[in-house]
Design a protein around this motif. Sequence first.
Motif, PDB file in Angstrom:
ATOM      1  N   VAL A  30      27.552  92.332 -30.828  1.00 25.14           N
ATOM      2  CA  VAL A  30      27.070  93.159 -31.934  1.00 25.14           C
ATOM      3  C   VAL A  30      28.020  94.326 -32.167  1.00 25.14           C
ATOM      4  O   VAL A  30      28.302  94.697 -33.312  1.00 25.14           O
ATOM      5  CB  VAL A  30      25.635  93.651 -31.644  1.00 25.14           C
ATOM      6  CG1 VAL A  30      25.188  94.582 -32.750  1.00 25.14           C
ATOM      7  CG2 VAL A  30      24.701  92.463 -31.541  1.00 25.14           C
ATOM      8  N   LEU A  67      30.602  93.369 -34.375  1.00 18.45           N
ATOM      9  CA  LEU A  67      30.153  93.358 -35.772  1.00 18.45           C
ATOM     10  C   LEU A  67      30.233  94.750 -36.366  1.00 18.45           C
ATOM     11  O   LEU A  67      30.681  94.950 -37.499  1.00 18.45           O
ATOM     12  CB  LEU A  67      28.718  92.835 -35.868  1.00 18.45           C
ATOM     13  CG  LEU A  67      28.494  91.365 -35.540  1.00 18.45           C
ATOM     14  CD1 LEU A  67      27.038  90.994 -35.816  1.00 18.45           C
ATOM     15  CD2 LEU A  67      29.411  90.498 -36.366  1.00 18.45           C
ATOM     16  N   GLN A 118      33.692  95.532 -37.299  1.00 17.80           N
ATOM     17  CA  GLN A 118      34.122  94.877 -38.545  1.00 17.80           C
ATOM     18  C   GLN A 118      33.558  95.603 -39.750  1.00 17.80           C
ATOM     19  O   GLN A 118      34.239  95.812 -40.752  1.00 17.80           O
ATOM     20  CB  GLN A 118      33.642  93.419 -38.553  1.00 17.80           C
ATOM     21  CG  GLN A 118      34.415  92.549 -37.584  1.00 17.80           C
ATOM     22  CD  GLN A 118      33.742  91.197 -37.400  1.00 17.80           C
ATOM     23  OE1 GLN A 118      32.771  90.885 -38.061  1.00 17.80           O
ATOM     24  NE2 GLN A 118      34.262  90.420 -36.468  1.00 17.80           N
ATOM     25  N   TRP A 119      32.321  96.003 -39.589  1.00 20.10           N
ATOM     26  CA  TRP A 119      31.645  96.666 -40.704  1.00 20.10           C
ATOM     27  C   TRP A 119      32.356  97.973 -41.057  1.00 20.10           C
ATOM     28  O   TRP A 119      32.656  98.270 -42.208  1.00 20.10           O
ATOM     29  CB  TRP A 119      30.189  96.926 -40.300  1.00 20.10           C
ATOM     30  CG  TRP A 119      29.359  97.541 -41.374  1.00 20.10           C
ATOM     31  CD1 TRP A 119      29.255  97.138 -42.660  1.00 20.10           C
ATOM     32  CD2 TRP A 119      28.517  98.672 -41.221  1.00 20.10           C
ATOM     33  NE1 TRP A 119      28.393  97.943 -43.329  1.00 20.10           N
ATOM     34  CE2 TRP A 119      27.918  98.885 -42.475  1.00 20.10           C
ATOM     35  CE3 TRP A 119      28.188  99.498 -40.151  1.00 20.10           C
ATOM     36  CZ2 TRP A 119      27.017  99.923 -42.681  1.00 20.10           C
ATOM     37  CZ3 TRP A 119      27.290 100.519 -40.354  1.00 20.10           C
ATOM     38  CH2 TRP A 119      26.715 100.737 -41.607  1.00 20.10           C
ATOM     39  N   ARG A 135      24.731  88.963 -38.395  1.00 20.83           N
ATOM     40  CA  ARG A 135      25.936  88.422 -39.031  1.00 20.83           C
ATOM     41  C   ARG A 135      25.708  88.207 -40.517  1.00 20.83           C
ATOM     42  O   ARG A 135      26.556  88.550 -41.341  1.00 20.83           O
ATOM     43  CB  ARG A 135      26.296  87.081 -38.373  1.00 20.83           C
ATOM     44  CG  ARG A 135      27.076  87.271 -37.107  1.00 20.83           C
ATOM     45  CD  ARG A 135      28.036  86.135 -36.834  1.00 20.83           C
ATOM     46  NE  ARG A 135      28.660  86.413 -35.538  1.00 20.83           N
ATOM     47  CZ  ARG A 135      28.363  85.758 -34.421  1.00 20.83           C
ATOM     48  NH1 ARG A 135      27.513  84.750 -34.449  1.00 20.83           N
ATOM     49  NH2 ARG A 135      28.932  86.091 -33.285  1.00 20.83           N
ATOM     50  N   LEU A 168      25.620  91.479 -42.313  1.00 23.80           N
ATOM     51  CA  LEU A 168      26.953  92.066 -42.438  1.00 23.80           C
ATOM     52  C   LEU A 168      27.706  91.398 -43.590  1.00 23.80           C
ATOM     53  O   LEU A 168      28.386  92.059 -44.373  1.00 23.80           O
ATOM     54  CB  LEU A 168      27.725  91.891 -41.122  1.00 23.80           C
ATOM     55  CG  LEU A 168      29.171  92.355 -41.176  1.00 23.80           C
ATOM     56  CD1 LEU A 168      29.229  93.854 -41.430  1.00 23.80           C
ATOM     57  CD2 LEU A 168      29.901  92.024 -39.897  1.00 23.80           C
ATOM     58  N   LYS A 169      27.515  90.082 -43.672  1.00 23.96           N
ATOM     59  CA  LYS A 169      28.206  89.342 -44.722  1.00 23.96           C
ATOM     60  C   LYS A 169      27.798  89.890 -46.090  1.00 23.96           C
ATOM     61  O   LYS A 169      28.652  90.163 -46.952  1.00 23.96           O
ATOM     62  CB  LYS A 169      27.829  87.864 -44.609  1.00 23.96           C
ATOM     63  CG  LYS A 169      28.953  86.923 -44.990  1.00 23.96           C
ATOM     64  CD  LYS A 169      28.590  85.527 -44.551  1.00 23.96           C
ATOM     65  CE  LYS A 169      29.266  84.467 -45.402  1.00 23.96           C
ATOM     66  NZ  LYS A 169      28.735  83.135 -45.094  1.00 23.96           N
TER      67      LYS A 169
END
Lengths: 689, 292
Positions: A596, A599, A602-603, A669, A672-673
């Motif tokens: 996580v 993630l 990435q965010w 996920r 986030l997408k």
Amino acid sequence: MRGTSHPSAADVDQEIPGRALIWLICAFLLLLLPQWDRLPLWLPTICVVLAGWRWLVHLGRIRLPGRWLRTGFMIAMIAVYLTTVSGRFTVDTAASFFVIAIGLKWIETRSSRDFYVLFFILVYLAAVNFLFEQGILWTLVNFTGVMFLLVGLQILNAPNAPGALRAGWRRLLSMFVKTLPIVILLFLFFPRLSPLWSVPLVSGAAKTGISDTMTPGDISNLAQSSERAFRVAFGGEVPPPQDRYWRGLVLDRLDGNTWTQSQPEPFRRLGRVMNDGGAGELGVRDYDVLMDPTGQSWAFALKGSVAASDNVRQVGEGLFLFQRPADTPVRYRLSLQGDTPAADDLQASDLRQYLQLPAGGNPRARVLAKELKVSSLDARSFIDSVLRKFRSEAYYYTLRPPQMMGDSIDQLLFDAKRGFCAHYAGATTFLLRVAGIPARIVVGYQGGEPGAGGEYLIVRQYDAHAWVEAWLPGQGWVRVDPTAAIAPSRIDGGLREAVAEEGSFLENSWGSPQRYSDIPLVQWASLQLDRMNYQWQRWVVGYQGQTQMDLLSRLPGQWGLKELGYFSAGLVAFGVLVGAVVSALRQRARFRQDPVARLVGQWRQAARRSGVDIQEGDTPLQIAERVAVVSPAAAGPARTFARALYNHYYVATEQEAGQAGRNDLDRLRRLLKTARKQMKVVRPSARKT
Amino acid sequence: MGWLFAALLIVMLLTGINYQNSLIFLLTFFLGVVFVAAMHQTHSNLSGLELTLIHAGEGYVGDSIPFLFRGSAGKHDNLALTVGVEGASQGSRLVMQHVRPESSSDMRLVVTATERGYLLLDRVRIETRFPFGLLRAWSWLRPQTTAIVYPKPLLPPVPVDHGVSGDESGIVTQAPGQDHVEIRPWRQGDLLQRVQWKRFARTGEMAIAEWHGEQGNPDWLDFASFPGVDTELRLSYLTALVLERDKSGEAFGLRLPGQDVEPDGGPAHTQRCLRVLALFGTNGRNSDREAA
């Protein structure tokens, strides 16, 4: 590390904890030791007193001096310093001033900022110490001092940490071990540039060693010292004792009782430090001399040598000079080329120079010379008859000659008949010159004893010697040593044997190990220590430009200074990189345990790319708010994702982990997408605003 | 300090070059490499630490408000940590604490409050200079828990009438929850604002209306009783009065525009009143944040 003006954490004005202070003081005392015999006694003493004062202040016994007292101290010390220095500026005097400054700093050390100042200047003091002392033991002392400083810093930074001292030493030693390879590689490969400027290191203070004037009695003072003069390693066979005449300089002018150089060395601009003679293989004829600092610029060489390293150059009379006075240990290399073919004849000016005599004085000696000349066929037989006279009559070689005033040569030859090498060399030259034979005194060393393992010869101050060179037509300059005629054991067995009966060998040097060299253990220990220092000097201290090049030329490839620079830079980069990779791997491992977190990364990155200004330490919701400011359309998904993150981290209990955690991750996920897609949509407009 | 140290190393390197002194080279390289190793040491001294704000204190404007943090270490030591707040507006005092591996320890950060309401720490900076103090490693924390800052208590200069609205009609206003009123003559010690001035105008006698209810003798502290005074100052007066009542153990109620606190007594009530005073007029966003 960053120079921002945040409220700095360790309050710089806090009181210095005593446990840190004591290490600082100990380090200071340790680092003062190498300076001890260089400085006038009052200076280190006052420094110790001032440091002790600071300690008593810490104990609460006394207070720090007020401003006036402190200023008074400063003025007084600087005044005394200036009178002792008397206008000379060298590194030596600058270093003394530096020590004074450190001493004065103690009585105004209040806060931890001052602690750092002291730390910095004490580290530099360690470097300054290396300018003057480079033996292996002093190196250990210096490095121990620096270690003390680093331990002190650790205690300063965590004064009440449990077990700070032990942990500090352990941390330091493990750091030391881990970084040692890099230090060694840097040491080997860092380009040894040539010096940038030249400042004399020492202020010509009297050092033990031969000087450029000689009055009878000078060299017998030297004979009381067992200090090392130099060490020699031969590539081929070591010459026998009777050939170990180390020529230093020539004295050819008699003035009253004093012999001097008729042509003093021309004043030259002070050269830069060049104390490295290279490390290539020693040829059969080569020999390496590792000379201890003399403060003079002459080198010692066997007769018939030529320079093989570029830090010495040959001058007239078969002598060698350095570019600058040898104020640090110097290593140079010479090559024995055998006797140079005799010059045809002496020029008129040379004749005048080598036949010079005072107008009057020593009448009896003049008469003697004339008598001997009448009974001699040529110069050679005259010399033989002089030597025969010394050998057959009751002349004594002694370290305790009587006082000879006035016509000292007459007194030596006819009354006292007791003298040291300088007396006999002077008298012999006098006789030769009266007889019309060009002659000169050579001062240097004679002898040398093998060091441990027999790798090299050690020549000590008590090996100092004076002898005569006479010009014989067709043969050139020929060595004539009256001492060999009077006391052959001086030449074959050294001073100890020559004065064994008298018992005057090193009679005033109680502490010298050479004095007790008939005790095998002392002899052994002293020689082993010398060998250790020799290797140290040879390979570590003496590792300079030429040596580096010689060593690296054995490696494949071309190594110039530039390549070395690149290599060192690469080495540093490599070291930093290894550290960074290790940290990154650790970080990765943490991420792997927590997908996580990845993630989130990435965010953040996506948000940053679409123009959102994210600060370090922003929480997910704050990021979501920032996203909302930049692109209201993307606010919804961003907030949802942030909330989901909070839910993931703070709501889910451990029992719910596992399968549920898996689902959680999938859901995050997906969220986030969506969030990223939204941000991409607004990206152009975000740029415009 | 790090820059100074780097400068020192460069000076030492120059000395080494100029005097062709290998040992100075050696010392310089050693210290330089220790310097780089110290970067990792300093960094790892902070890594693995979990810092949580576990309690935010309460206090008055001008007071020092304590925030209690808990640091939990991972596998290695986290030594000589200091916690501070960024920004000059929230002057903070610093603490130094060591956290041993696999354990935790609490740190108190004290911040001086400058205005009432929620006190949200801006960015908390946790940093360490261990081991040598030459380098700093730091990290940020944005705690969402707020402290509550009460108005600075100020005693009103003269007791102000607070029964105005009740007296205008000539009838003594009956506070909700009170059963009946008893009129008694004024006596020494009665607050002037409790005098029934209308009655005085009529009869010339100073009388006090005393309400009797289940809570005994409730007293309303009213925002409206300081006409013409600045809101913040009113809140300060009220705070002082609340504290006074709390000290004397009297029951009291608090009346603010749009918000009443029923008369009651005891520390919980006092605190509730103080909170109401602290948060009066602050927008809901802060409290939202508190919830988050």
